[in-house]
Design an enzyme around this catalytic site. Sequence first.
Site, PDB file in Angstrom:
ATOM      1  CD  GLU A   1      -3.383  -2.533   7.293  1.00  0.00           C
ATOM      2  OE1 GLU A   1      -2.401  -2.484   6.721  1.00  0.00           O
ATOM      3  OE2 GLU A   1      -4.082  -1.230   7.344  1.00  0.00           O
TER       4      GLU A   1
ATOM      5  N   GLY B   1       2.757   2.566  10.732  1.00  0.00           N
ATOM      6  CA  GLY B   1       3.329   3.106  10.975  1.00  0.00           C
ATOM      7  C   GLY B   1       4.293   3.713  11.977  1.00  0.00           C
TER       8      GLY B   1
ATOM      9  CG  HIS C   1      -5.928   2.334   5.028  1.00  0.00           C
ATOM     10  ND1 HIS C   1      -4.946   3.180   6.155  1.00  0.00           N
ATOM     11  CD2 HIS C   1      -4.717   1.401   5.226  1.00  0.00           C
ATOM     12  CE1 HIS C   1      -4.175   2.778   6.619  1.00  0.00           C
ATOM     13  NE2 HIS C   1      -3.521   1.897   5.424  1.00  0.00           N
TER      14      HIS C   1
ATOM     15  N   GLY D   1       2.608  -1.066   3.903  1.00  0.00           N
ATOM     16  CA  GLY D   1       2.803   0.383   3.528  1.00  0.00           C
ATOM     17  C   GLY D   1       4.297   0.515   3.304  1.00  0.00           C
ATOM     18  N   GLY D   2       4.439   1.079   4.373  1.00  0.00           N
ATOM     19  CA  GLY D   2       6.096   1.533   4.292  1.00  0.00           C
ATOM     20  C   GLY D   2       7.218   0.834   3.708  1.00  0.00           C
TER      21      GLY D   2
ATOM     22  CG  ASN E   1      -1.948   1.155   0.907  1.00  0.00           C
ATOM     23  OD1 ASN E   1      -1.588   1.758   0.266  1.00  0.00           O
ATOM     24  ND2 ASN E   1      -2.146   1.597   2.901  1.00  0.00           N
ATOM     25  CD1 TRP E   2       3.706   0.467  -2.444  1.00  0.00           C
ATOM     26  CD2 TRP E   2       3.894   2.450  -3.950  1.00  0.00           C
ATOM     27  NE1 TRP E   2       4.552   0.829  -3.325  1.00  0.00           N
ATOM     28  CE2 TRP E   2       4.944   1.418  -4.138  1.00  0.00           C
ATOM     29  CE3 TRP E   2       4.230   3.667  -5.644  1.00  0.00           C
ATOM     30  CZ2 TRP E   2       6.029   1.384  -5.846  1.00  0.00           C
ATOM     31  CZ3 TRP E   2       6.003   3.647  -6.445  1.00  0.00           C
ATOM     32  CH2 TRP E   2       6.090   2.584  -6.373  1.00  0.00           C
ATOM     33  CE  LYS E   3      -0.022   3.177   5.002  1.00  0.00           C
ATOM     34  NZ  LYS E   3       0.075   3.098   6.252  1.00  0.00           N
TER      35      LYS E   3
ATOM     36  CD  GLU F   1      -3.025   5.584   6.311  1.00  0.00           C
ATOM     37  OE1 GLU F   1      -3.059   5.662   5.351  1.00  0.00           O
ATOM     38  OE2 GLU F   1      -2.229   5.263   7.059  1.00  0.00           O
TER      39      GLU F   1
ATOM     40  CB  SER G   1       5.077  -1.840  11.969  1.00  0.00           C
ATOM     41  OG  SER G   1       5.033  -0.124  12.365  1.00  0.00           O
TER      42      SER G   1
HETATM   43  P1  PGA Z   1       3.023   0.721   7.534  1.00  0.00           P
HETATM   44  O1  PGA Z   1       1.409   0.575   7.052  1.00  0.00           O
HETATM   45  O2  PGA Z   1       3.327  -0.937   7.034  1.00  0.00           O
HETATM   46  O3  PGA Z   1       3.280   2.027   7.613  1.00  0.00           O
HETATM   47  O4  PGA Z   1       2.529   0.364   8.799  1.00  0.00           O
HETATM   48  C1  PGA Z   1       0.304  -0.296   6.586  1.00  0.00           C
HETATM   49  C2  PGA Z   1      -0.407   0.341   6.048  1.00  0.00           C
HETATM   50  O5  PGA Z   1      -0.902   1.156   7.400  1.00  0.00           O
HETATM   51  O6  PGA Z   1      -1.371  -0.475   5.186  1.00  0.00           O
END
Ligand code: PGA
Length: 249
Positions: free
Chosen positions: A163, A169, A93, A230-231, A9-11, A95, A209
Amino acid sequence: MRRKLAAGNWKMNGLRAGLSEIEALAKAHPDPGCDILICPPATLISPARAALTGRGIALGGQDCHVETSGAHTGDISAAMLRDAGATAVILGHSERRADHGETSEAVRLKARAAQAAGLMSVICLGESAFQREATNTLDIIGAQLSLSVPDESTGENLVIAYEPIWAIGSGQVPEPHQIGEVHTFIRARLERRFGSGVGRSVRLLYGGSVKAANASEIFAIPDVDGALVGGASLTAADFSPIVSALESA
Ligand code: PGA
């Protein structure tokens, strides 16, 4: 047998220069032993599709509108994602639930639209730190699950990502038994609602994470069929070892 899935997930990250990371990932895994899905910003789906022709990496969006088209300035429909080369979409998600006030009911309608357009939905569920401390995490997850998932779901058009919001993050990851408890619960709920055939075929991802250093431990947990990352999905150097850990899990 559920095929494992490594999803990135590149956001809101990634310009065209970032396409080289997807190509490098494809080169590192020419014949992947698991499914690989990258969800870049919508602007990169079409160019990524062109760069990836013939390679074993799928592309997805990060949200879609419930309608197919119409007067919805700034929104993107599932059909548009599909047209650009996506085969999946992340929905609900945390967010988006926080930034855009998306409810589980809205997520369910989006997932129906995605499924009707031929996209696989990756529906995200998760509790906040406050909810984990103050209430029963399984009650929160159970309510999100039943409201966010459409009745038309199958093992092909639905993936669930657990999640915990506090793990996203933050570098904080739940204990393996905590992840296992939630995944076992989600599996049981899916089997109860959809029957054991469909219930057992839906893939359950853990997200929050995930890094190369903790991937193998997470992938050894029962009912963890992969990760939503994500990251650590933004560069091939970070994501490839996670894919490799899943291939050998
Ligand atoms: P993260 O994000 O791996 O950077 O913690 C995961 C996500 O929000 O899908």
